[in-house]
Design a protein around this motif. Sequence first.
Motif: not given
Length: 448
Positions: A223-227
Amino acid sequence: MRFRLDSGPNWSARTTFLESVAKFCSNGLDFTTVQMQIGDMRRAIGHLDADSFYVSSERVRDPFLKDKPVGVLGNNGACVIARSYEMKAMGVRVGEPIWDAIKRCPDGIYVKRDFPWYEVLSRQMLDETCRRSPLVEYYSIDEFFFLVEPYPIERMERLAQSIRDDIFQKTRLPVTVGLARSRTLAKLLTDTYKPFGAVAMLRPEEERALLMRLPVTAICGIAERRAKRLAMYNIRTCWDLAQMSRSLVRQLLTVTGEIIWRELNGEPVTPIQAERPPHKMLSRGGSIGWPTNDRDIIFAWIVRNLERLIEELEFHRVRIGKLTLWLNYADGDGPDTIGEHTFETVTDRFDLLLDAARTAWLRSWRTGARVVRMQLIGTHLRRSGLVQQSLFEQPNPQQVALSQVKQQINQKLGRFKLRSGATLPLREIYRDESCNYDICDVRGKICF
């Protein structure tokens, strides 16, 4: 002498064929003269995903809805839980309140969800998938993973098309089917080729072309945090992630990310689970429809969810050692609260659980605060077994007999036809038959 065997998904037929060849050779035939053209045989992992499943299910029984913007409503009609591609194009989002959805799509048709009907069609899809594969994972109500036995790689795409078309013919539901070397790759295929797609991709060069054009967020679990964390290392596409070193992936994304990385590189790490793993917890609850601080209504919802929780305990043949009640309040009424009760020994008795639920409620509820959601959570699960009853409170014979009568009536007439009197304040809810059923009640799914 020349043999050819290049079709059919049944590996046992090929085994019989090879045994026959061995028999010919044992009778003096030189094996080098036998030319077997069975092609490039590969196993594959399949992923089947229904296209806009709830909407498609409504269209099966009402063709008038075809090609029209359709939204399916949940939470007693308060929000959109599914929408057709036509409504999606109008900007309506999943989870959007109905009053906002109508502004975005005033010409849309909004229907209330019918989970019993959706399960009927889901089971039909599952049966058809099981007919085509020896190992199927019932991942969710509209998603299945399945094993494809050794099959000629050049015919895999036709196999995917055949599975898709057979399911549409049997159920009238459009689905997308992807066949690949791993679960992660198969799911990327179905997400990419929706709607009504059918594709097989088992050659590394084909996988590379796909991964190079997909952002890393296309992967389930990124998701956005890992991306953002990956972007610091110039990792922006699925291919970039697949080319990372294993140690760096483990450092940035832990063991979960390492599994994704291995599957992106074609290694089928995550097994297909034909049966759901044992539960670590069971819970029932959700929205109560509208904010309320009425003590009778709040307690009625607690008892309603307790009955549903006990049904799950009986189905899975487990008992709980700890009961937790989580309450979520309306805006301005304060943060969430939690009440808990731990039992001396595990139990599934309604009388003990009801007392525990009442205790947890009195410990957690702020008098006068308006409750909007709740969850009853059973943990410390243990299989039903023998206990020395003299050490614990003896069951009340009347309460035991009453619970048995209620269970027998409901088994004969339908789920929750007979309920506890404490739920009478919810009579408006019970007039709507679809409220007797919840999506999490569908048996056997893996995801929740």
